[in-house]
Design an enzyme around this catalytic site. Structure first.
Site, PDB file in Angstrom:
ATOM      1  N   ALA A 265       0.826  -1.207   0.000  1.00 10.11           N
ATOM      2  CA  ALA A 265       0.000   0.000   0.000  1.00 10.11           C
ATOM      3  C   ALA A 265       0.863   1.262   0.000  1.00 10.11           C
ATOM      4  O   ALA A 265       1.935   1.274   0.610  1.00 10.11           O
ATOM      5  CB  ALA A 265      -0.921  -0.006   1.211  1.00 10.11           C
ATOM      6  N   CYS A 383      12.132   3.989   2.341  1.00 17.68           N
ATOM      7  CA  CYS A 383      12.150   5.401   1.937  1.00 17.68           C
ATOM      8  C   CYS A 383      12.715   6.241   3.086  1.00 17.68           C
ATOM      9  O   CYS A 383      12.236   7.338   3.361  1.00 17.68           O
ATOM     10  CB  CYS A 383      10.759   5.899   1.539  1.00 17.68           C
TER      11      CYS A 383
END
Length: 445
Positions: A265, A383
């Site tokens: 997601a 990230c």
């Protein structure tokens, strides 16, 4: 329900107070606030500018405001402090906003949100800042404390970067995270070519810059919100940063292959991988939460990517309903310090809570490795910019999991930190746009 009697500053102020109260994602909080308002496009733009500006410059703003408080050691009321930050940001950083409007409209916004008793205090402090702003200066040395004030990044995070990457790289990170990011998209090559999308965008008055690396990547200019464009709703593209697209490039998905995105997601990487495997391939896209799986399903439907199969799954506990796959992507939950430009509130995360993440990240990686075919590829990515979540997790995996060998990464990007060839730390200043980390492994046959 739409709310009346609002201004750009009152909408901004309510959104900032909700951020502090609920700790939501800035983009989601602001988008909902703007959607519920009756502001003009111009006022929405102003509300957005002040909202993100306050989040990005909070530590710097507080430094200046302390010089204007009678009792600087005493923290003002929550709503008053938010209003002071809004006003200070306008006075210090928005040259097109007249000083009088910055003060008066901010005070009026307090009244609109039901805090008229704070108006006099906020008015006095902001007028004090107006008188002093030409003489107040930020420290110019490069100690962590001074850098923290200049770049509005907590001192603890700066020290973490300096320890992990060195002072020179850390300074470049601070400078690059102060810049506005470009809007990257991924062309949906199952529906159109980059040239066709470019022609569509030109008719909308939007500039589309196609990139040669990776194929299908492009930059949007002069478009406002990409998700409001007709071409977005027609499934011609999805929004995805360049660094995320490069991570997908590491897997090199081929037509007919089976790929898993185990922490998928909201689905951007799954969509990019699905275009690679084509109609004869399969992409398993899992997430821990049902609501987030719905986001993946909605995006896949919009893009027409029927080869994506979604499911609710806790990747740290394994995969009971999936066959072995050719390629596995573990883009794990992380602290997010690489996307500070897009989510400025992330810089203020509690570093003690971040220390819990590597154990979870390793558990997901170890479980995912079990579902890779002999000869298959496993990519670990985050990230964030934090060696404890990045390099050390990848190093532990190689030490504790026989049957995998490191696979050299070559994306045409410079290695801005000292690391093995199978690892890559991407930064805004080294061509990766957002800060990302990737490590690649191949399962022995």
């Amino acid at each position: 329900m739409k709310q009346i009697n609002q201004t750009a500053r009152s909408v901004c102020l309510r959104a900032l107070l909700q951020m502090e109260r609920d700790e939501g994602y800035s983009n989601i909080v602001l988008d909902k606030a703007l959607a519920a308002s009756m502001l003009s496009s111009r006022d929405k733009s102003l509300a957005s500018t002040i909202f993100y500006g306050v989040l990005e410059r909070r530590l710097t703003l507080d430094y200046f405001l302390r010089h204007c408080l009678r009792e600087p050691q005493k923290k003002p009321d929550r709503a008053a402090l938010a209003a002071l930050r809004c006003g200070a940001y306008q006075l210090l950083y928005l040259e097109r906003v007249p000083d009088a409007a910055a003060v008066n409209e901010t005070v009026a916004a307090l009244k609109l949100i039901g805090k008229p008793q704070l108006a006099g205090f906020v008015n006095g402090v902001l007028r004090g800042l107006l008188r002093k702003k030409e003489t107040l200066l930020l420290p110019e040395d490069n100690t962590p404390a001074s850098l923290s004030l200049r770049y509005s990044v907590p001192e603890g995070l700066i020290r973490l970067w300096q320890k992990g990457y060195g002072e020179a790289v850390s300074l470049k990170l601070l400078e690059s995270f102060s810049e506005r990011p470009q809007a990257y998209i991924r062309v949906n090559t199952t529906r159109c070519t980059a040239a066709e999308l470019q022609a569509h965008m030109e008719r909308q008055g939007v500039n589309l810059i196609c990139l040669s690396r990776p194929e299908g990547a492009a930059i949007l200019e002069n478009c406002g919100s990409p998700c409001e464009l007709p071409e977005f709703h027609q499934g011609f593209f999805h929004v995805q940063d360049l660094s995320a697209q490069l991570v997908c490039r590491l897997l090199e998905p081929q037509p007919g292959e089976t790929v898993c995105d185990c922490c998928a997601a909201p689905g951007g990487k799954s969509f990019t991988l699905a275009q690679g495997v084509g109609a004869d391939g399969k992409v398993y896209a899992f997430d821990l939460h049902k609501g987030r799986v719905k986001l993946i399903e909605g995006g896949a439907k919009r893009l027409g990517l029927s080869m994506i199969e979604t499911g609710v799954n806790d990747a740290s506990q394994g995969f009971d309903v999936m066959p072995l796959v050719d390629k596995m992507l573990c883009d794990v939950p992380c602290s997010g310090f690489g996307v500070i430009r897009r989510k400025p509130e992330i810089r203020y995360r509690n570093l003690d809570e971040v220390k819990k993440l590597p154990a979870l990240q390793y558990a997901i990686l170890a479980q995912a490795a079990k579902r890779v075919k002999p000869g298959g590829v496993l990519v670990y990515s985050t990230c964030t910019l934090n060696p404890a979540e990045n390099n050390r997790v990848a190093e532990r995996f190689l030490k504790e999991n026989d049957g995998f060998r490191p696979m050299k990464i070559d994306l045409g990007l410079e290695h801005c930190v000292d690391e093995p060839e199978h690892m890559l730390t991407m930064t805004p200043f080294s061509g990766g746009s957002d800060g990302f980390f990737a490590a690649a492994f191949q399962k022995e046959r």
